[in-house]
Structure formats: structure tokens, C-alpha cells
Scaffold this motif. Structure first.
Motif, PDB file in Angstrom:
ATOM      1  N   GLY A  99      35.500  37.582  33.345  1.00 38.03           N
ATOM      2  CA  GLY A  99      35.094  36.739  34.467  1.00 38.03           C
ATOM      3  C   GLY A  99      35.706  37.185  35.777  1.00 38.03           C
ATOM      4  O   GLY A  99      35.106  37.037  36.841  1.00 38.03           O
ATOM      5  N   ALA A 100      36.915  37.739  35.717  1.00 33.01           N
ATOM      6  CA  ALA A 100      37.591  38.185  36.927  1.00 33.01           C
ATOM      7  C   ALA A 100      36.925  39.423  37.518  1.00 33.01           C
ATOM      8  O   ALA A 100      37.048  39.682  38.718  1.00 33.01           O
ATOM      9  CB  ALA A 100      39.062  38.467  36.638  1.00 33.01           C
ATOM     10  N   ASN A 101      36.212  40.180  36.725  1.00 30.40           N
ATOM     11  CA  ASN A 101      35.540  41.386  37.214  1.00 30.40           C
ATOM     12  C   ASN A 101      34.156  41.089  37.784  1.00 30.40           C
ATOM     13  O   ASN A 101      33.420  42.002  38.133  1.00 30.40           O
ATOM     14  CB  ASN A 101      35.417  42.419  36.091  1.00 30.40           C
ATOM     15  N   TYR A 102      33.813  39.835  37.867  1.00 32.98           N
ATOM     16  CA  TYR A 102      32.507  39.403  38.346  1.00 32.98           C
ATOM     17  C   TYR A 102      32.287  39.865  39.788  1.00 32.98           C
ATOM     18  O   TYR A 102      33.178  39.792  40.626  1.00 32.98           O
ATOM     19  CB  TYR A 102      32.438  37.875  38.265  1.00 32.98           C
ATOM     20  N   ASP A 110      38.116  42.551  50.154  1.00 34.04           N
ATOM     21  CA  ASP A 110      37.999  41.118  49.898  1.00 34.04           C
ATOM     22  C   ASP A 110      37.642  40.850  48.441  1.00 34.04           C
ATOM     23  O   ASP A 110      38.222  39.962  47.808  1.00 34.04           O
ATOM     24  CB  ASP A 110      36.936  40.502  50.818  1.00 34.04           C
ATOM     25  N   LEU A 111      36.692  41.608  47.916  1.00 38.71           N
ATOM     26  CA  LEU A 111      36.286  41.432  46.521  1.00 38.71           C
ATOM     27  C   LEU A 111      37.455  41.707  45.583  1.00 38.71           C
ATOM     28  O   LEU A 111      37.702  40.942  44.647  1.00 38.71           O
ATOM     29  CB  LEU A 111      35.101  42.333  46.180  1.00 38.71           C
ATOM     30  N   ALA A 112      38.196  42.768  45.831  1.00 38.69           N
ATOM     31  CA  ALA A 112      39.340  43.111  44.981  1.00 38.69           C
ATOM     32  C   ALA A 112      40.394  41.999  45.004  1.00 38.69           C
ATOM     33  O   ALA A 112      40.966  41.651  43.960  1.00 38.69           O
ATOM     34  CB  ALA A 112      39.948  44.437  45.417  1.00 38.69           C
ATOM     35  N   GLN A 113      40.632  41.431  46.181  1.00 41.44           N
ATOM     36  CA  GLN A 113      41.619  40.357  46.278  1.00 41.44           C
ATOM     37  C   GLN A 113      41.137  39.095  45.558  1.00 41.44           C
ATOM     38  O   GLN A 113      41.930  38.415  44.900  1.00 41.44           O
ATOM     39  CB  GLN A 113      41.928  40.061  47.738  1.00 41.44           C
ATOM     40  N   GLN A 165      39.012  39.014  43.023  1.00 43.31           N
ATOM     41  CA  GLN A 165      39.051  39.309  41.592  1.00 43.31           C
ATOM     42  C   GLN A 165      40.488  39.239  41.066  1.00 43.31           C
ATOM     43  O   GLN A 165      40.726  38.770  39.957  1.00 43.31           O
ATOM     44  CB  GLN A 165      38.429  40.673  41.315  1.00 43.31           C
ATOM     45  N   ALA A 166      41.443  39.701  41.867  1.00 44.07           N
ATOM     46  CA  ALA A 166      42.847  39.625  41.463  1.00 44.07           C
ATOM     47  C   ALA A 166      43.291  38.169  41.336  1.00 44.07           C
ATOM     48  O   ALA A 166      44.030  37.815  40.415  1.00 44.07           O
ATOM     49  CB  ALA A 166      43.723  40.373  42.461  1.00 44.07           C
ATOM     50  N   LEU A 167      42.830  37.334  42.251  1.00 40.38           N
ATOM     51  CA  LEU A 167      43.143  35.909  42.185  1.00 40.38           C
ATOM     52  C   LEU A 167      42.591  35.304  40.893  1.00 40.38           C
ATOM     53  O   LEU A 167      43.290  34.567  40.190  1.00 40.38           O
ATOM     54  CB  LEU A 167      42.566  35.185  43.404  1.00 40.38           C
ATOM     55  N   ALA A 168      41.361  35.634  40.574  1.00 44.34           N
ATOM     56  CA  ALA A 168      40.741  35.108  39.348  1.00 44.34           C
ATOM     57  C   ALA A 168      41.431  35.632  38.094  1.00 44.34           C
ATOM     58  O   ALA A 168      41.561  34.909  37.101  1.00 44.34           O
ATOM     59  CB  ALA A 168      39.259  35.453  39.319  1.00 44.34           C
ATOM     60  N   GLN A 215      35.990  32.108  31.247  1.00 47.66           N
ATOM     61  CA  GLN A 215      35.274  33.212  31.903  1.00 47.66           C
ATOM     62  C   GLN A 215      34.411  32.663  33.031  1.00 47.66           C
ATOM     63  O   GLN A 215      34.392  33.202  34.131  1.00 47.66           O
ATOM     64  CB  GLN A 215      34.415  33.963  30.891  1.00 47.66           C
ATOM     65  N   SER A 216      33.722  31.577  32.784  1.00 44.40           N
ATOM     66  CA  SER A 216      32.899  30.938  33.802  1.00 44.40           C
ATOM     67  C   SER A 216      33.756  30.437  34.959  1.00 44.40           C
ATOM     68  O   SER A 216      33.370  30.560  36.131  1.00 44.40           O
ATOM     69  CB  SER A 216      32.115  29.785  33.178  1.00 44.40           C
ATOM     70  N   ASN A 217      34.935  29.901  34.641  1.00 43.26           N
ATOM     71  CA  ASN A 217      35.844  29.432  35.688  1.00 43.26           C
ATOM     72  C   ASN A 217      36.280  30.582  36.590  1.00 43.26           C
ATOM     73  O   ASN A 217      36.388  30.414  37.810  1.00 43.26           O
ATOM     74  CB  ASN A 217      37.075  28.764  35.066  1.00 43.26           C
ATOM     75  N   LYS A 218      36.544  31.740  36.016  1.00 42.51           N
ATOM     76  CA  LYS A 218      36.961  32.899  36.799  1.00 42.51           C
ATOM     77  C   LYS A 218      35.845  33.357  37.727  1.00 42.51           C
ATOM     78  O   LYS A 218      36.094  33.737  38.878  1.00 42.51           O
ATOM     79  CB  LYS A 218      37.395  34.041  35.877  1.00 42.51           C
ATOM     80  N   GLU A 219      34.615  33.341  37.244  1.00 44.01           N
ATOM     81  CA  GLU A 219      33.480  33.704  38.098  1.00 44.01           C
ATOM     82  C   GLU A 219      33.366  32.731  39.264  1.00 44.01           C
ATOM     83  O   GLU A 219      33.091  33.144  40.396  1.00 44.01           O
ATOM     84  CB  GLU A 219      32.188  33.728  37.279  1.00 44.01           C
ATOM     85  N   THR A 220      33.590  31.464  39.012  1.00 43.54           N
ATOM     86  CA  THR A 220      33.549  30.459  40.072  1.00 43.54           C
ATOM     87  C   THR A 220      34.647  30.712  41.094  1.00 43.54           C
ATOM     88  O   THR A 220      34.426  30.570  42.306  1.00 43.54           O
ATOM     89  CB  THR A 220      33.684  29.045  39.471  1.00 43.54           C
ATOM     90  N   ILE A 221      35.822  31.102  40.639  1.00 42.38           N
ATOM     91  CA  ILE A 221      36.919  31.412  41.550  1.00 42.38           C
ATOM     92  C   ILE A 221      36.528  32.566  42.466  1.00 42.38           C
ATOM     93  O   ILE A 221      36.748  32.512  43.679  1.00 42.38           O
ATOM     94  CB  ILE A 221      38.209  31.736  40.765  1.00 42.38           C
TER      95      ILE A 221
END
Length: 124
Positions: free
Chosen positions: A23-26, A41-44, A46-49, A104-110
Motif C-alpha cells: 500500500g505504501a508503494n501506491y 513529494d510522492l517519495a515522502q 510513500q515513506a509516511l505511509a 494496505q488500503s489504509n496506506k493507499e489512503t495516506i
């Protein structure tokens, strides 16, 4: 039979570990042009997720519910001690898998929310 259970447990652990960062790699779908900071921005985001664990706080409850429902229904319809135990293990495994999918869904939402907060028009 014991070997089959061990192999099943190892397979479940492997699948769960493989889903730990999925999910973090979304990569969200962005409507419109992206600026020069998009990759950063995307990398940051994804790192947060990815800082979130593979399971959320409800996974244990979901596993217990799965074990109780499947084990209980097996006890009612096929009242043999080993069948009930095995069914409860399957129910618990299903609960753990459901918890991992929810996380996984939560990480995508993040990732989506983080990108929105950085000014991107996230549509999916």
C-alpha cells in the motif's frame, strides 16, 4: 497432515510479509500537470505511509472473530474436536489476511491524502 498445516502457515506468513509495503508503494492518479517536485513529494508521502505496520489495531479482533465464527459453525455442523480446531485456525488466518488487506488500503489512503495536502489533484 501436520506438514500441510506447517506449509500453510509459512505461506500465510510469506504473503503477509510481501504485503507489508504494498500500500505504501501506491502511486495515485493525478489530474493535470505535475510539477518538478512530484517525485520528491510522492517519495515522502510513500515513506509516511510505509511507517504504518503491516497490520492495523483491529487485526487481532478480526482474527479472533474469524476463529470464533468459523470454529463455532464447524462445531455446530461437524462436531469433531480436530475439525473445530482446524476450522478456528483457518478462520483466524482469514481474519489476519483481512486485517492486512485493510492496512494496505489504509496506506493507499495516506498516500492519496498526503499528495492532496501538497496541492495535487488526486482522482484515484
Amino acid at each position: 497432515m501436520r506438514l500441510a498445516k506447517t506449509i500453510s502457515a509459512i505461506a500465510l506468513a510469506g504473503v503477509t510479509a510481501a504485503c507489508a509495503t504494498t500500500g505504501a508503494n501506491y502511486q495515485p492518479v493525478i489530474d493535470g500537470a505535475v510539477g518538478p517536485n512530484y517525485s520528491n513529494d510522492l517519495a515522502q508521502c510513500q515513506a509516511l505511509a510505509s511507517q504504518q505496520g503491516a497490520f492495523d489495531s483491529n487485526t487481532a479482533a478480526t482474527a479472533a472473530t474469524g476463529a470464533a465464527v468459523v470454529g463455532g459453525s464447524t462445531a455446530v455442523f461437524n462436531n469433531k474436536g480436530t475439525n473445530v480446531r482446524d476450522a478456528a485456525l483457518v478462520g483466524a488466518a482469514a481474519g489476519v489476511a483481512a486485517g492486512a488487506l485493510q492496512q494496505q488500503s489504509n496506506k493507499e489512503t495516506i498516500v492519496r491524502n498526503c499528495m492532496r495536502q501538497r496541492g495535487y489533484n488526486v482522482v484515484g
